[in-house]
Design a protein around this motif. Sequence first.
Motif, PDB file in Angstrom:
ATOM      1  N   GLU A 182      26.222  85.176  -1.009  1.00 57.23           N
ATOM      2  CA  GLU A 182      26.281  86.513  -0.459  1.00 57.23           C
ATOM      3  C   GLU A 182      26.839  86.562   0.964  1.00 57.23           C
ATOM      4  O   GLU A 182      27.242  87.619   1.415  1.00 57.23           O
ATOM      5  CB  GLU A 182      24.894  87.152  -0.508  1.00 57.23           C
ATOM      6  CG  GLU A 182      24.423  87.373  -1.927  1.00 57.23           C
ATOM      7  CD  GLU A 182      23.179  88.233  -1.973  1.00 57.23           C
ATOM      8  OE1 GLU A 182      22.991  89.045  -1.067  1.00 57.23           O
ATOM      9  OE2 GLU A 182      22.417  88.061  -2.918  1.00 57.23           O
ATOM     10  N   TYR A 183      26.905  85.484   1.644  1.00 58.80           N
ATOM     11  CA  TYR A 183      27.350  85.470   3.033  1.00 58.80           C
ATOM     12  C   TYR A 183      28.786  85.972   3.196  1.00 58.80           C
ATOM     13  O   TYR A 183      29.032  86.852   4.008  1.00 58.80           O
ATOM     14  CB  TYR A 183      27.174  84.068   3.604  1.00 58.80           C
ATOM     15  CG  TYR A 183      27.442  83.959   5.070  1.00 58.80           C
ATOM     16  CD1 TYR A 183      26.600  84.565   5.989  1.00 58.80           C
ATOM     17  CD2 TYR A 183      28.543  83.276   5.546  1.00 58.80           C
ATOM     18  CE1 TYR A 183      26.832  84.478   7.345  1.00 58.80           C
ATOM     19  CE2 TYR A 183      28.787  83.181   6.893  1.00 58.80           C
ATOM     20  CZ  TYR A 183      27.933  83.779   7.782  1.00 58.80           C
ATOM     21  OH  TYR A 183      28.170  83.690   9.114  1.00 58.80           O
ATOM     22  N   LYS A 197      30.508  87.992   1.320  1.00 57.77           N
ATOM     23  CA  LYS A 197      30.591  89.408   0.978  1.00 57.77           C
ATOM     24  C   LYS A 197      30.154  90.261   2.157  1.00 57.77           C
ATOM     25  O   LYS A 197      30.761  91.294   2.448  1.00 57.77           O
ATOM     26  CB  LYS A 197      29.728  89.722  -0.242  1.00 57.77           C
ATOM     27  CG  LYS A 197      30.283  89.184  -1.529  1.00 57.77           C
ATOM     28  CD  LYS A 197      29.386  89.553  -2.679  1.00 57.77           C
ATOM     29  CE  LYS A 197      29.889  88.930  -3.974  1.00 57.77           C
ATOM     30  NZ  LYS A 197      28.994  89.235  -5.101  1.00 57.77           N
ATOM     31  N   LYS A 198      29.118  89.839   2.860  1.00 56.42           N
ATOM     32  CA  LYS A 198      28.630  90.586   4.009  1.00 56.42           C
ATOM     33  C   LYS A 198      29.677  90.605   5.123  1.00 56.42           C
ATOM     34  O   LYS A 198      29.861  91.624   5.789  1.00 56.42           O
ATOM     35  CB  LYS A 198      27.324  90.004   4.528  1.00 56.42           C
ATOM     36  CG  LYS A 198      26.141  90.295   3.623  1.00 56.42           C
ATOM     37  CD  LYS A 198      24.865  89.765   4.199  1.00 56.42           C
ATOM     38  CE  LYS A 198      23.691  90.053   3.263  1.00 56.42           C
ATOM     39  NZ  LYS A 198      22.441  89.518   3.775  1.00 56.42           N
ATOM     40  N   GLU A 224      32.345  93.100   4.180  1.00 50.68           N
ATOM     41  CA  GLU A 224      31.839  94.467   4.328  1.00 50.68           C
ATOM     42  C   GLU A 224      31.784  94.878   5.798  1.00 50.68           C
ATOM     43  O   GLU A 224      32.156  95.994   6.153  1.00 50.68           O
ATOM     44  CB  GLU A 224      30.456  94.594   3.699  1.00 50.68           C
ATOM     45  CG  GLU A 224      30.457  94.530   2.192  1.00 50.68           C
ATOM     46  CD  GLU A 224      29.051  94.488   1.608  1.00 50.68           C
ATOM     47  OE1 GLU A 224      28.080  94.675   2.362  1.00 50.68           O
ATOM     48  OE2 GLU A 224      28.941  94.252   0.402  1.00 50.68           O
ATOM     49  N   VAL A 225      31.340  93.976   6.648  1.00 53.26           N
ATOM     50  CA  VAL A 225      31.254  94.276   8.076  1.00 53.26           C
ATOM     51  C   VAL A 225      32.657  94.477   8.647  1.00 53.26           C
ATOM     52  O   VAL A 225      32.895  95.408   9.426  1.00 53.26           O
ATOM     53  CB  VAL A 225      30.502  93.150   8.830  1.00 53.26           C
ATOM     54  CG1 VAL A 225      30.649  93.289  10.332  1.00 53.26           C
ATOM     55  CG2 VAL A 225      29.037  93.146   8.439  1.00 53.26           C
ATOM     56  N   ASN A 271      33.975  97.828   7.488  1.00 53.02           N
ATOM     57  CA  ASN A 271      33.253  98.882   8.189  1.00 53.02           C
ATOM     58  C   ASN A 271      33.780  99.025   9.621  1.00 53.02           C
ATOM     59  O   ASN A 271      33.994 100.138  10.108  1.00 53.02           O
ATOM     60  CB  ASN A 271      31.753  98.586   8.183  1.00 53.02           C
ATOM     61  CG  ASN A 271      30.931  99.740   8.684  1.00 53.02           C
ATOM     62  OD1 ASN A 271      31.376 100.873   8.709  1.00 53.02           O
ATOM     63  ND2 ASN A 271      29.709  99.442   9.089  1.00 53.02           N
TER      64      ASN A 271
END
Length: 164
Positions: A23-24, A26-27, A30-31, A34
């Motif tokens: 998951e790292y 993907k975050k 996303e950041v 954003n």
Amino acid sequence: MSPSKNTNKKRRPKKKKSIPNVEYPKKIVEVAENKKEKVYEYLNEWHSNRASWKYKKLYEIWLVKNFLKKPMLGKQYFKIFLLYVENMKGLSKQRCLEKVQAIVSNNESRSETDESPKERSIKLKRAKAVLKVEHKLEGGLSFSRPGSGLLKILECMFLGFWWK
């Protein structure tokens, strides 16, 4: 005498903490997306409604770091960025110009990099566009800033006639 410590004992190695790798990334993506969207909003606000626009240093830093990368700053936003560069001040503007001048000088020396020819071409075009804006400002012909351009010309004409 004091009791001596036994130096022959071996220490156990510390256990390493495991970090989940799934998951790292993907975050991070996303950041980054954003952040990019917030910078786009920042540029649009600056361009369309300066009365409610508020300076944000972090967004300006992001722009200076990423303005040469087409995936990060699209064509539409790069045009707004060129207008934004005219009004930049201080260290951010200096770093932006240093970055641009380094790209132009490296292109002239034909240094090999890991970039594709298309990426190099885009970077060079963008760098030259920023330099063109800066040279236009040095000439004093920018009409977007108060106290420059037409007003300077009129002041010089007036002072020239006044002193003759």
